[in-house]
Design a protein around this motif. Structure first.
Motif, PDB file in Angstrom:
ATOM      1  N   PHE A  25       0.864  -1.178   0.000  1.00  0.00           N
ATOM      2  CA  PHE A  25       0.000   0.000   0.000  1.00  0.00           C
ATOM      3  C   PHE A  25       0.899   1.225   0.000  1.00  0.00           C
ATOM      4  O   PHE A  25       1.783   1.363   0.848  1.00  0.00           O
ATOM      5  CB  PHE A  25      -0.916  -0.006   1.226  1.00  0.00           C
ATOM      6  N   GLN A  26       0.690   2.112  -0.980  1.00  0.00           N
ATOM      7  CA  GLN A  26       1.563   3.269  -1.143  1.00  0.00           C
ATOM      8  C   GLN A  26       0.753   4.547  -1.289  1.00  0.00           C
ATOM      9  O   GLN A  26      -0.407   4.518  -1.714  1.00  0.00           O
ATOM     10  CB  GLN A  26       2.449   3.107  -2.378  1.00  0.00           C
ATOM     11  N   ARG A  27       1.420   5.648  -0.962  1.00  0.00           N
ATOM     12  CA  ARG A  27       0.859   6.981  -1.169  1.00  0.00           C
ATOM     13  C   ARG A  27       1.841   7.762  -2.018  1.00  0.00           C
ATOM     14  O   ARG A  27       3.037   7.810  -1.713  1.00  0.00           O
ATOM     15  CB  ARG A  27       0.671   7.687   0.177  1.00  0.00           C
ATOM     16  N   ARG A  28       1.350   8.372  -3.079  1.00  0.00           N
ATOM     17  CA  ARG A  28       2.175   9.252  -3.898  1.00  0.00           C
ATOM     18  C   ARG A  28       1.571  10.641  -3.868  1.00  0.00           C
ATOM     19  O   ARG A  28       0.359  10.812  -4.027  1.00  0.00           O
ATOM     20  CB  ARG A  28       2.286   8.747  -5.330  1.00  0.00           C
ATOM     21  N   THR A  29       2.433  11.611  -3.658  1.00  0.00           N
ATOM     22  CA  THR A  29       2.029  13.000  -3.571  1.00  0.00           C
ATOM     23  C   THR A  29       2.722  13.763  -4.696  1.00  0.00           C
ATOM     24  O   THR A  29       3.942  13.674  -4.830  1.00  0.00           O
ATOM     25  CB  THR A  29       2.459  13.584  -2.201  1.00  0.00           C
ATOM     26  N   TYR A  30       1.938  14.485  -5.497  1.00  0.00           N
ATOM     27  CA  TYR A  30       2.474  15.184  -6.666  1.00  0.00           C
ATOM     28  C   TYR A  30       2.136  16.669  -6.605  1.00  0.00           C
ATOM     29  O   TYR A  30       1.047  17.037  -6.169  1.00  0.00           O
ATOM     30  CB  TYR A  30       1.835  14.657  -7.958  1.00  0.00           C
ATOM     31  N   TRP A  31       3.077  17.500  -7.072  1.00  0.00           N
ATOM     32  CA  TRP A  31       2.742  18.888  -7.372  1.00  0.00           C
ATOM     33  C   TRP A  31       3.628  19.395  -8.483  1.00  0.00           C
ATOM     34  O   TRP A  31       4.717  18.892  -8.711  1.00  0.00           O
ATOM     35  CB  TRP A  31       2.744  19.796  -6.144  1.00  0.00           C
ATOM     36  N   LEU A  32       3.107  20.383  -9.203  1.00  0.00           N
ATOM     37  CA  LEU A  32       3.803  20.932 -10.357  1.00  0.00           C
ATOM     38  C   LEU A  32       4.980  21.798  -9.929  1.00  0.00           C
ATOM     39  O   LEU A  32       4.944  22.444  -8.879  1.00  0.00           O
ATOM     40  CB  LEU A  32       2.845  21.778 -11.209  1.00  0.00           C
ATOM     41  N   LEU A  33       5.998  21.827 -10.755  1.00  0.00           N
ATOM     42  CA  LEU A  33       7.150  22.700 -10.530  1.00  0.00           C
ATOM     43  C   LEU A  33       6.857  24.127 -10.987  1.00  0.00           C
ATOM     44  O   LEU A  33       7.576  25.048 -10.631  1.00  0.00           O
ATOM     45  CB  LEU A  33       8.369  22.164 -11.296  1.00  0.00           C
ATOM     46  N   GLU A  34       5.805  24.301 -11.760  1.00  0.00           N
ATOM     47  CA  GLU A  34       5.461  25.617 -12.305  1.00  0.00           C
ATOM     48  C   GLU A  34       4.972  26.549 -11.200  1.00  0.00           C
ATOM     49  O   GLU A  34       4.138  26.170 -10.368  1.00  0.00           O
ATOM     50  CB  GLU A  34       4.383  25.447 -13.380  1.00  0.00           C
ATOM     51  N   GLU A  35       5.462  27.798 -11.215  1.00  0.00           N
ATOM     52  CA  GLU A  35       5.225  28.765 -10.145  1.00  0.00           C
ATOM     53  C   GLU A  35       3.781  28.887  -9.674  1.00  0.00           C
ATOM     54  O   GLU A  35       3.511  28.748  -8.512  1.00  0.00           O
ATOM     55  CB  GLU A  35       5.720  30.162 -10.575  1.00  0.00           C
ATOM     56  N   GLY A  36       2.844  29.158 -10.538  1.00  0.00           N
ATOM     57  CA  GLY A  36       1.478  29.430 -10.111  1.00  0.00           C
ATOM     58  C   GLY A  36       0.711  28.235  -9.588  1.00  0.00           C
ATOM     59  O   GLY A  36      -0.405  28.381  -9.101  1.00  0.00           O
ATOM     60  N   PHE A  37       1.288  27.047  -9.660  1.00  0.00           N
ATOM     61  CA  PHE A  37       0.561  25.827  -9.316  1.00  0.00           C
ATOM     62  C   PHE A  37       1.204  25.028  -8.184  1.00  0.00           C
ATOM     63  O   PHE A  37       0.700  23.961  -7.838  1.00  0.00           O
ATOM     64  CB  PHE A  37       0.461  24.908 -10.547  1.00  0.00           C
ATOM     65  N   MET A  38       2.281  25.520  -7.588  1.00  0.00           N
ATOM     66  CA  MET A  38       3.035  24.727  -6.611  1.00  0.00           C
ATOM     67  C   MET A  38       2.269  24.441  -5.319  1.00  0.00           C
ATOM     68  O   MET A  38       2.623  23.529  -4.586  1.00  0.00           O
ATOM     69  CB  MET A  38       4.371  25.393  -6.291  1.00  0.00           C
ATOM     70  N   ASN A  39       1.225  25.203  -5.028  1.00  0.00           N
ATOM     71  CA  ASN A  39       0.475  24.983  -3.799  1.00  0.00           C
ATOM     72  C   ASN A  39      -0.590  23.900  -3.937  1.00  0.00           C
ATOM     73  O   ASN A  39      -1.103  23.401  -2.944  1.00  0.00           O
ATOM     74  CB  ASN A  39      -0.171  26.282  -3.323  1.00  0.00           C
ATOM     75  N   ILE A  40      -0.914  23.486  -5.159  1.00  0.00           N
ATOM     76  CA  ILE A  40      -1.940  22.464  -5.369  1.00  0.00           C
ATOM     77  C   ILE A  40      -1.281  21.096  -5.418  1.00  0.00           C
ATOM     78  O   ILE A  40      -0.343  20.864  -6.169  1.00  0.00           O
ATOM     79  CB  ILE A  40      -2.733  22.720  -6.675  1.00  0.00           C
ATOM     80  N   VAL A  41      -1.789  20.169  -4.594  1.00  0.00           N
ATOM     81  CA  VAL A  41      -1.190  18.857  -4.421  1.00  0.00           C
ATOM     82  C   VAL A  41      -2.218  17.781  -4.777  1.00  0.00           C
ATOM     83  O   VAL A  41      -3.374  17.862  -4.364  1.00  0.00           O
ATOM     84  CB  VAL A  41      -0.745  18.663  -2.953  1.00  0.00           C
ATOM     85  N   LEU A  42      -1.759  16.780  -5.543  1.00  0.00           N
ATOM     86  CA  LEU A  42      -2.578  15.605  -5.837  1.00  0.00           C
ATOM     87  C   LEU A  42      -2.005  14.435  -5.053  1.00  0.00           C
ATOM     88  O   LEU A  42      -0.807  14.150  -5.142  1.00  0.00           O
ATOM     89  CB  LEU A  42      -2.546  15.291  -7.336  1.00  0.00           C
ATOM     90  N   VAL A  43      -2.851  13.778  -4.254  1.00  0.00           N
ATOM     91  CA  VAL A  43      -2.419  12.628  -3.464  1.00  0.00           C
ATOM     92  C   VAL A  43      -3.179  11.403  -3.969  1.00  0.00           C
ATOM     93  O   VAL A  43      -4.403  11.425  -4.098  1.00  0.00           O
ATOM     94  CB  VAL A  43      -2.670  12.832  -1.955  1.00  0.00           C
ATOM     95  N   HIS A  44      -2.415  10.341  -4.282  1.00  0.00           N
ATOM     96  CA  HIS A  44      -2.970   9.105  -4.852  1.00  0.00           C
ATOM     97  C   HIS A  44      -2.557   7.943  -3.951  1.00  0.00           C
ATOM     98  O   HIS A  44      -1.383   7.787  -3.648  1.00  0.00           O
ATOM     99  CB  HIS A  44      -2.407   8.927  -6.271  1.00  0.00           C
ATOM    100  N   TYR A  45      -3.531   7.153  -3.532  1.00  0.00           N
ATOM    101  CA  TYR A  45      -3.299   5.972  -2.708  1.00  0.00           C
ATOM    102  C   TYR A  45      -3.548   4.738  -3.584  1.00  0.00           C
ATOM    103  O   TYR A  45      -4.549   4.687  -4.299  1.00  0.00           O
ATOM    104  CB  TYR A  45      -4.267   5.928  -1.517  1.00  0.00           C
ATOM    105  N   LEU A  46      -2.643   3.763  -3.504  1.00  0.00           N
ATOM    106  CA  LEU A  46      -2.817   2.566  -4.327  1.00  0.00           C
ATOM    107  C   LEU A  46      -2.124   1.374  -3.679  1.00  0.00           C
ATOM    108  O   LEU A  46      -1.007   1.501  -3.180  1.00  0.00           O
ATOM    109  CB  LEU A  46      -2.245   2.799  -5.729  1.00  0.00           C
ATOM    110  N   GLU A  47      -2.806   0.245  -3.715  1.00  0.00           N
ATOM    111  CA  GLU A  47      -2.180  -1.006  -3.304  1.00  0.00           C
ATOM    112  C   GLU A  47      -1.694  -1.681  -4.571  1.00  0.00           C
ATOM    113  O   GLU A  47      -2.491  -2.029  -5.439  1.00  0.00           O
ATOM    114  CB  GLU A  47      -3.159  -1.925  -2.555  1.00  0.00           C
ATOM    115  N   VAL A  48      -0.372  -1.840  -4.670  1.00  0.00           N
ATOM    116  CA  VAL A  48       0.218  -2.437  -5.872  1.00  0.00           C
ATOM    117  C   VAL A  48       0.252  -3.950  -5.703  1.00  0.00           C
ATOM    118  O   VAL A  48       0.427  -4.464  -4.604  1.00  0.00           O
ATOM    119  CB  VAL A  48       1.642  -1.870  -6.161  1.00  0.00           C
ATOM    120  N   LYS A  49       0.070  -4.643  -6.785  1.00  0.00           N
ATOM    121  CA  LYS A  49       0.021  -6.109  -6.735  1.00  0.00           C
ATOM    122  C   LYS A  49       1.411  -6.688  -6.716  1.00  0.00           C
ATOM    123  O   LYS A  49       2.289  -6.250  -7.373  1.00  0.00           O
ATOM    124  CB  LYS A  49      -0.762  -6.653  -7.933  1.00  0.00           C
TER     125      LYS A  49
END
Length: 137
Positions: A113-137
């Motif tokens: 079971f893993q959590r990945r957290t992503y955000w853009l390197l682009e200036e105007g978007f760095m505060n918005i975060v996408l978090v994805h949870y997934l159990e890998v087989k």
């Protein structure tokens, strides 16, 4: 820095509903993540962290509003100090350009079971975060 919205799938707009459906069973590709993050206003921003979200869950957070978005109720593998969550970091590319930060953590009880957290390197978007949870087989 390169404009993120220029990256995408050739000659076709991404089908968001299809991307969200596929996110239940696989990690998203960098172009898909960029599309979601650069169009975050079309989605709802979570006001608080979820409690023990299930595999396949996706959440958007604003780091300026919700500082502790990682407090999700899951036990994540810790560093040697026993307190801090052990998170690996990578920069992801679209084409040959770095566009995303990616931090990932593994579950303490279930290392699949893993959590990945992503955000853009682009200036105007760095505060918005996408978090994805997934159990890998």
């Amino acid at each position: 820095m390169a404009e993120v919205r220029k990256y995408g799938l050739p000659n076709q707009p991404p089908d968001i509903s299809q991307i969200l459906l596929e996110a239940q069973n696989r990690w998203l590709r960098p172009t898909e993540i960029c599309h979601i993050l650069s169009n975050y206003k079309k989605f709802s921003i979570a006001p608080e962290p979820p409690n023990r979200p299930a595999s396949g869950s996706l959440f958007l957070f604003d780091r300026k509003i919700l500082r502790y978005f990682r407090k999700d109720g899951h036990n994540w593998r810790k560093k040697k100090d026993g307190k801090t969550v052990k998170e690996a970091h990578e920069k992801l590319k679209v084409g040959s350009v770095d566009v995303l930060h990616c931090y990932y953590a593994h579950g303490e009880e279930n290392e699949n079971f893993q959590r990945r957290t992503y955000w853009l390197l682009e200036e105007g978007f760095m505060n918005i975060v996408l978090v994805h949870y997934l159990e890998v087989k």
